[in-house]
Design a protein around this motif. Structure first.
Motif, mmCIF file in Angstrom:
data_model
loop_
_atom_site.group_PDB
_atom_site.id
_atom_site.type_symbol
_atom_site.label_atom_id
_atom_site.label_comp_id
_atom_site.label_asym_id
_atom_site.label_seq_id
_atom_site.Cartn_x
_atom_site.Cartn_y
_atom_site.Cartn_z
ATOM 1 N N TYR A 165 0.961 -1.269 -0.010
ATOM 2 C CA TYR A 165 -0.134 0.053 -0.059
ATOM 3 C C TYR A 165 0.844 1.108 0.000
ATOM 4 O O TYR A 165 2.082 1.064 -0.501
ATOM 5 C CB TYR A 165 -1.317 -0.018 1.381
ATOM 6 N N ASP A 316 -7.261 1.294 13.348
ATOM 7 C CA ASP A 316 -7.178 0.427 12.293
ATOM 8 C C ASP A 316 -7.125 -1.195 12.280
ATOM 9 O O ASP A 316 -6.293 -1.302 13.146
ATOM 10 C CB ASP A 316 -5.831 0.956 11.378
ATOM 11 N N LYS A 318 -6.112 -3.515 10.756
ATOM 12 C CA LYS A 318 -4.660 -4.376 10.441
ATOM 13 C C LYS A 318 -3.732 -3.881 11.519
ATOM 14 O O LYS A 318 -3.230 -4.853 11.970
ATOM 15 C CB LYS A 318 -4.299 -3.580 9.237
ATOM 16 N N VAL A 365 -9.385 -9.381 6.391
ATOM 17 C CA VAL A 365 -9.315 -7.998 6.415
ATOM 18 C C VAL A 365 -8.835 -7.738 5.067
ATOM 19 O O VAL A 365 -9.317 -6.451 4.641
ATOM 20 C CB VAL A 365 -8.165 -7.614 7.553
ATOM 21 N N TYR A 369 -10.932 -4.902 2.873
ATOM 22 C CA TYR A 369 -10.149 -3.793 2.352
ATOM 23 C C TYR A 369 -10.499 -3.714 1.005
ATOM 24 O O TYR A 369 -10.640 -2.604 0.322
ATOM 25 C CB TYR A 369 -8.653 -3.955 2.498
ATOM 26 N N GLU A 370 -10.462 -4.853 0.441
ATOM 27 C CA GLU A 370 -10.991 -4.945 -0.904
ATOM 28 C C GLU A 370 -12.209 -4.245 -1.320
ATOM 29 O O GLU A 370 -12.472 -3.489 -2.399
ATOM 30 C CB GLU A 370 -10.720 -6.214 -1.658
ATOM 31 N N GLY A 373 -12.071 -0.394 0.576
ATOM 32 C CA GLY A 373 -10.941 0.493 0.428
ATOM 33 C C GLY A 373 -10.353 1.254 1.670
ATOM 34 O O GLY A 373 -9.751 2.193 1.741
ATOM 35 N N SER A 374 -10.868 0.621 2.771
ATOM 36 C CA SER A 374 -10.451 1.124 4.035
ATOM 37 C C SER A 374 -10.223 0.118 5.009
ATOM 38 O O SER A 374 -10.833 -1.202 4.822
ATOM 39 C CB SER A 374 -11.324 2.199 4.502
ATOM 40 N N SER A 375 -9.392 0.234 6.198
ATOM 41 C CA SER A 375 -9.643 -0.926 7.205
ATOM 42 C C SER A 375 -9.736 -0.058 8.650
ATOM 43 O O SER A 375 -9.419 -0.709 9.362
ATOM 44 C CB SER A 375 -8.032 -1.700 7.294
ATOM 45 N N ASN A 376 -10.271 1.351 8.293
ATOM 46 C CA ASN A 376 -10.370 1.660 9.554
ATOM 47 C C ASN A 376 -11.722 1.380 10.381
ATOM 48 O O ASN A 376 -12.799 1.091 9.550
ATOM 49 C CB ASN A 376 -10.584 3.227 9.288
#
Lengths: 505, 512
Positions: A165, A316, A318, A365, A369-370, A373-376
């Motif tokens: 990323y 996040d 991740k 995860v 994300y895919e 578009g976020s992992s928040n």
């Protein structure tokens, strides 16, 4: 056939590399399929190896040995040659880790369907990485171990730096430098041991170091020397594991690397650290290891608590998982520190169990994300409504991670703490706080995503059929070990017995 | 010396040198008679054929015993054969680079490069075979003078002129220092023959002057390290490497450096092996800290300064300084592995460095810039250039499965093997290797991770350059996986003990 079985296994990913070299680089679909088939080949070979492996057999099996490099040294006492051999073999412990590697690799290759560019070079590097991982666990001497260890570094550097990323290059560099420090220390220690003893073979080294001190004096090996070597090895593998405060690179990698690579990294590569601690730390220098047990246990508890605390505060998901890995590796240290059967078994169980659980969670995860578009964490809520299967697997994975009975995480934590309570009850009591914290951060993260007020999610598709394969297989493995741990412990017992014998208890 | 004596020498010993000398002479004559505007490329092929023939001549000498001619000033022993192979191989590859070297502001049709290169090679070969301070010095000067001119070959390029001038001045100073040191050696022993110097060094009388011996050692050693670009005489390298044409840079960084190690081994090891130090310790043991500091400083300066370079040729200059530092480590540990360690490392270094310079030459001449940015997006543009370059860089960084790793591993074994083990030197070497990761991997990162604006612009690779690339890349990998190929060749054909074997030669032949 069996004579070269292990070498065939280690280098079987090369076939995939060869096929890929002759595949046009724009043919996305074929490349991805070759990627999966290429990892199925080592898995198949690993299963053949497993069938040839005798569960109760002691010592090394399927060993191979060839002369490889020879320096001739002329010394006053006469010619001494320092031959370096190519020697591989498996015992229970390495067999388990090879299986884990080949399984997680296949699943990561399936997860690589989400990779967006340069599939050809991606999979070539992926295969090289797999060679390195398989080789590390099969190597039976220091030289070969080190070479395979380094072989994992280079593809990882590329995989993080090209397919990661936003801050991928920084992550790739910090991966390289931290691990470079680790392997630098490792190399110095390895060469020193080689030059002192004239051998690089694990078993011969263990034998030499276990000789009575009077004989060791002739080789100029003092108690302090042994201690120095052990500390060097501990530090080198502490970078890899990682042990706080050497963990910052690993968090960065987990956040920046592409999801399939994180699956491999947290599922297998971190385990090389644990494997090294067991084989080189406890295996070669048992007496010194015992005298450092308290320090190791202390670091274990610190890792457990520190990782868990930080995991609670992350926004996040991740990063939550990354710190959770730090925390869970603390349990490996706790198990090792207890230097008894329960603890050691717990540590190895934790290695396998965390390999599966973290691969599963990072895979999920990546899927998330895919889609978004976020992992928040604050971007998600009520995912369970639109993605029920996803939410179900995620919850199950989370529960495994916090050590719910019936799943693999429970066995390992239970055994590790059982071991530590026997030896250092106070430390263990403090450590148990970590288990509560684990429950807090896992539930906080999982529940925030799956339940609660539903938030807008643009591409809320549930797991596709390709995505279900890794998810279900990993979950099944987690449950299998949780319900029927004897399968694993039977395989491990002979190896652990040898190590425990060295530890004198 | 009358004619009889002259003929009585076994001149066959020098056949490789004669071939080079003959080729160089032939080239210079042909060059004179060639038309001004005709291409000088055939000269390159002729030179290459000469070098190859010389290489064959050496291989035919492989099973010959130690022989020495010209009153024991010129030796054919394992040492000279082993290192001459490196010198010739390096020059051969450099010739291919040179024949493909094009630059807009250089007159293309100039032939002197080729015979200067051969003259320099001849000097290096003389150094490898000499057993006398005077012949050694002649060889050294032949190499140096030819190199000075080669560095300034791009007459209209200011940088090239600057580089040649700096090289002459600093080279002259280094020569003066070397000579100064040699004068002490001669003064102390009254001999110029290395073996007789060694004998006299053991003389009890000299114990009174042990201080002077240490002084002579330090001065000679310092002077000789100029050619290998070790600290503190390393400052010329970046400027000269930057200004000189790429093939010359490749020659300086590989062949000339190899020659530097050859003379260092010859003079230092033979001459001082029995020399007494101050007090009871032998000299070589006593000066260990000095050599150790020199090696450590070279590694540190080379690697740390390389971090800040944007100019790729300067970066490789510092990288080659650092590499010289690694090769100095065996001098400290002085184990019996000394020769094969240095030989193997130089062999590996030859492939990885010339390979890297091949890529650098292709890129810098196409882009007209020496900035590291020429590597941008290379993997996208020309993967068949980026992949070998990656091998070379990984090998320079000492990553396993490359020849560079085996070389470094061997040096490590040497450093940690003998009692007392040199832990801190090994640690410095390891730490600076880590530092080197940063700039070596930076090249990789630029090639692979940054797809620049020059996307789609492929680099055209002439066939002979592609052959050099393939050969170097394959060698780097093969020696990394099967180092025994080279080590067995070394052990099978060369006997390290010959290095120290003095021959009571036919000094008396002229008496009758």
């Amino acid at each position: 056939m069996n004579t070269y079985l292990l070498s065939i296994l280690i280098f079987s990913p090369l076939l995939g590399v060869l096929v890929l070299l002759f595949t046009p680089s724009h043919d996305e679909k074929s490349i991805k399929w070759i990627g999966i088939l290429g990892t199925l080949l080592p898995l198949g070979t690993a299963l053949v190896t497993l069938s040839a492996f005798q569960m109760s057999g002691e010592g090394l099996q399927l060993a191979e040995k060839f002369q490889w490099v020879s320096y001739e040294v002329f010394q006053s006492k006469g010619d001494v040659s320092y031959p370096i051999f190519y020697e591989v073999g498996v015992n229970g412990l390495s067999m388990v880790l090879i299986l884990l590697t080949s399984v997680v690799s296949v699943l990561a290759a399936i997860a690589s369907f989400s990779i967006k560019k340069d599939w050809k070079s991606y999979f070539i590097l992926f295969f090289l990485l797999e060679i390195g991982m398989l080789g590390v666990f099969a190597a039976q001497n220091l030289f070969l171990f080190f070479i395979f260890f380094e072989i994992t570094l280079i593809p990882m550097f590329f995989l993080i730096g090209r397919w990661g990323y936003l801050e991928k290059e920084k992550a790739a560099y910090s991966f390289l430098i931290y691990n470079g420090v680790g392997s630098a220390i490792l190399l110095i220690a390895f060469v020193t041991m080689f030059m002192k003893t004239g051998t690089m073979n694990f078993e011969q080294l263990a034998y030499t170091f276990s000789l009575p001190q009077s004989e060791l004096n002739q080789l100029n090996i003092t108690k302090n020397f042994k201690m120095g070597m052990l500390i060097a090895l501990l530090v080198a593998f502490a970078v890899k594991l990682p042990v706080a405060p050497l963990h910052s690179w690993m968090v960065r990698v987990h956040v920046q690397a592409p999801p399939p690579i994180v699956m491999i990294h947290s599922g297998i590569l971190l385990k090389i650290g644990a494997y090294g601690l067991i084989v080189f730390g406890a295996g070669l220098f048992p007496d010194q290891f015992k005298s450092l047990a308290f320090v190791i246990g202390l670091f274990g508890v610190i890792n457990l608590l520190y990782g868990a605390f930080l995991a609670i505060t992350q926004r996040d998901v991740k990063r939550v998982l990354a710190y959770s890995s730090v925390s869970h590796m603390g349990i490996v240290l706790i198990g090792l520190a207890s230097v008894n059967e329960a603890g050691m078994t717990g540590a190895v169980f934790q290695v396998v169990s965390h390999g599966l659980i973290s691969a599963l969670l990072f895979f999920l995860v990546g899927v998330l994300y895919e889609r978004a578009g976020s992992s928040n964490l604050k971007d998600f809520g009520g995912v369970a409504k639109k993605m029920p299967i996803f939410a179900g697997v995620m919850l199950a994975g989370g529960l495994a991670s916090l050590g719910l009975p019936g799943m693999s995480g429970f066995i390992s934590e239970f055994m590790a703490f059982l071991g530590l309570f026997e030896k250092m009850p106070v430390l263990a009591a403090i450590g148990t706080l970590g288990l509560i914290l684990t429950a807090v951060y896992v539930l906080r993260a999982v529940l925030a995503i799956t339940f609660g007020a539903e938030k807008e999610l643009p591409n809320a598709r549930d797991l596709s059929s390709t995505e279900r394969i890794p998810a279900f297989i990993l979950l099944a493995a987690i449950l299998f070990i949780g319900i029927y741990p004897a399968w694993l412990s039977d395989m491990l017992r002979p190896t652990l017995d040898v190590i425990l014998l060295g530890l004198g208890g | 010396m009358d004619l009889d004596t002259l003929f009585s020498f076994e001149w066959g010993v020098m056949s490789p040198e004669f071939i080079i000398l003959g080729t160089a002479t032939l080239l210079s004559i042909i060059d004179l008679f060639m038309k001004r505007e005709s291409s000088r490329k055939p000269l390159a092929w002729l030179a290459g054929a000469g070098v190859l023939a010389s290489l064959v001549a050496i291989f035919m000498q492989l099973d010959q015993d130690v022989t020495s001619i010209l009153y024991d000033t010129y030796r054919l022993d394992s040492f000279s054969k082993a290192f001459k192979i490196l010198l010739l191989l390096g020059t051969l590859l450099v010739l291919v680079l040179a024949s493909n070297y094009k630059k807009e502001d250089v007159e293309e049709n100039r032939g002197e490069f080729y015979y200067l290169l051969l003259a320099a090679l001849l000097g290096a070969m003389v150094m490898a075979s000499s057993a006398d301070l005077i012949t050694l010095f002649v060889g050294l000067e032949l190499l140096s003078l030819s190199s000075y001119i080669m560095a300034g070959l791009e007459r209209k390029n200011k940088r090239s002129n600057e580089s040649a001038f700096k090289y002459v001045v600093s080279g002259g100073i280094a020569t003066a220092i070397t000579l100064f040191g040699m004068s002490y050696i001669f003064g102390l022993t009254g001999e110029t023959n290395l073996f007789r110097i060694a004998e006299n060094m053991g003389n009890v009388e000299l114990l009174k002057h042990s201080f002077l011996i240490v002084f002579a050692f330090i001065i000679t050693f310092a002077g000789l390290t100029f050619k290998i670009a070790a600290a503190p005489l390393h400052m010329w390298a970046p400027d000269v490497y930057e200004g000189a044409p790429v093939p010359v840079t490749a020659f300086l960084s590989v062949v000339s450096k190899t020659a530097g190690f050859v003379i260092l081994l010859r003079v230092i090891i033979i001459t001082f092996i029995a020399a007494p130090g101050i007090g009871s310790e032998p000299l070589l043991l006593q000066v260990q800290p000095y050599v150790m500091i020199l090696a450590a400083a070279t590694m540190i300066i080379g690697n740390v300064t390389a971090l800040r370079q944007r100019n790729i040729k300067r970066m490789f200059a510092y990288s080659s300084i650092a590499q010289a530092g690694y090769i100095l480590v065996p001098f400290v540990s002085n184990s019996s592995l000394l020769f094969e360690l240095i030989w193997f490392y130089l062999l590996a270094y030859l492939f990885m460095n010339i390979g890297a310079f091949t890529v650098i030459q292709l890129l810098t001449s196409q882009e007209g810039s020496n900035d590291i940015g020429v590597f941008r997006g290379l993997f996208k543009r020309s993967p068949w250039l980026a992949v070998p370059m990656t091998f070379f860089v990984l090998s320079l960084a000492g990553i396993p499965v490359t020849a560079g790793f085996i070389g470094k591993f061997g040096i490590f074994m040497g450093a940690l093997g003998l009692e007392p083990a040199h832990y801190w030197l090994a640690a410095v070497m390891m730490a600076t290797t880590l530092v080197s990761y940063v700039y070596y991997f930076n090249i990789i990162a630029i090639m692979f991770f940054r797809d620049g604006d020059s996307e789609g612009k492929r680099v055209s690779v002439p066939g002979s350059m592609a052959a050099v690339l393939a050969f170097c890349a394959a060698s780097v990998l093969i020696l990394g996986i099967m180092p025994d190929l080279a080590l067995d060749f070394f052990y099978g054909n060369f006997d390290v003990n010959e290095f120290f074997m003095q021959i009571e030669t036919e000094v008396h032949t002229h008496d009758h």
